[in-house]
Design a protein around this motif. Structure first.
Motif, mmCIF file in Angstrom:
data_model
loop_
_atom_site.group_PDB
_atom_site.id
_atom_site.type_symbol
_atom_site.label_atom_id
_atom_site.label_comp_id
_atom_site.label_asym_id
_atom_site.label_seq_id
_atom_site.Cartn_x
_atom_site.Cartn_y
_atom_site.Cartn_z
ATOM 1 N N LYS A 1 0.839 -1.200 0.000
ATOM 2 C CA LYS A 1 0.000 0.000 0.000
ATOM 3 C C LYS A 1 0.875 1.252 0.000
ATOM 4 C CE LYS A 1 -3.632 2.330 2.581
ATOM 5 N NZ LYS A 1 -4.408 2.367 3.815
ATOM 6 N N LYS A 2 1.922 1.254 0.850
ATOM 7 C CA LYS A 2 2.819 2.413 0.901
ATOM 8 C C LYS A 2 3.543 2.611 -0.428
ATOM 9 C CE LYS A 2 3.733 2.438 5.864
ATOM 10 N NZ LYS A 2 4.759 2.291 6.907
ATOM 11 N N GLN B 1 2.323 11.927 -9.973
ATOM 12 C CA GLN B 1 1.653 13.231 -9.934
ATOM 13 C C GLN B 1 2.661 14.370 -10.057
ATOM 14 O OE1 GLN B 1 -0.649 13.226 -6.327
ATOM 15 N NE2 GLN B 1 -2.206 11.847 -7.158
ATOM 16 N N THR B 2 3.867 14.158 -9.571
ATOM 17 C CA THR B 2 4.867 15.212 -9.610
ATOM 18 C C THR B 2 5.537 15.320 -10.969
ATOM 19 O OG1 THR B 2 6.567 13.728 -8.730
ATOM 20 C CG2 THR B 2 5.369 15.092 -7.159
ATOM 21 N N ARG B 3 5.386 14.355 -11.820
ATOM 22 C CA ARG B 3 6.034 14.358 -13.143
ATOM 23 C C ARG B 3 5.232 15.106 -14.135
ATOM 24 N NH1 ARG B 3 8.560 8.329 -13.655
ATOM 25 N NH2 ARG B 3 10.010 8.604 -11.987
ATOM 26 N N GLU C 1 4.204 5.550 -5.507
ATOM 27 C CA GLU C 1 4.139 5.532 -6.962
ATOM 28 C C GLU C 1 3.185 6.595 -7.466
ATOM 29 O OE1 GLU C 1 3.647 2.190 -10.435
ATOM 30 O OE2 GLU C 1 2.272 2.091 -8.728
ATOM 31 N N GLN C 2 2.041 6.705 -6.798
ATOM 32 C CA GLN C 2 1.066 7.722 -7.201
ATOM 33 C C GLN C 2 1.620 9.125 -7.001
ATOM 34 O OE1 GLN C 2 -2.541 6.896 -5.064
ATOM 35 N NE2 GLN C 2 -3.133 5.203 -6.407
ATOM 36 N N ASP C 3 2.305 9.336 -5.866
ATOM 37 C CA ASP C 3 2.898 10.649 -5.598
ATOM 38 C C ASP C 3 3.922 10.996 -6.660
ATOM 39 O OD1 ASP C 3 1.340 10.906 -3.348
ATOM 40 O OD2 ASP C 3 2.951 10.369 -1.934
#
Length: 75
Positions: free
Chosen positions: A62-63, A73-75, A68-70
């Protein structure tokens, strides 16, 4: 789990048979029941660490998914 279910059924049958047994047979049957119950406890004990490990791995996954999602989103 199936094996444990079979052992529990055997224990039930042994307990039912005890009604018609003489005292020495009852003692032998009680010993068999005790051995089968010990076997069940041992198997349950060997399963517990795997359940704990599974929970830990799910949390790590989960972490990692959150990271991965974070990152995406930053890219």
């Amino acid at each position: 789990m199936e094996n444990q279910r079979a052992l529990r059924e055997e224990i039930s049958e042994l307990k039912a048979d005890m009604e018609y047994q003489i005292e020495t047979e009852k003692t032998e049957t009680e010993a068999q029941i005790s051995l089968k119950e010990d076997e069940i406890r041992m198997k349950e004990g060997s399963i517990s660490p795997y359940k704990g490990g599974k929970k830990m791995l799910k949390k790590k996954l989960k972490k990692l998914n959150e990271k991965e999602q974070d990152l995406s989103q930053t890219r």
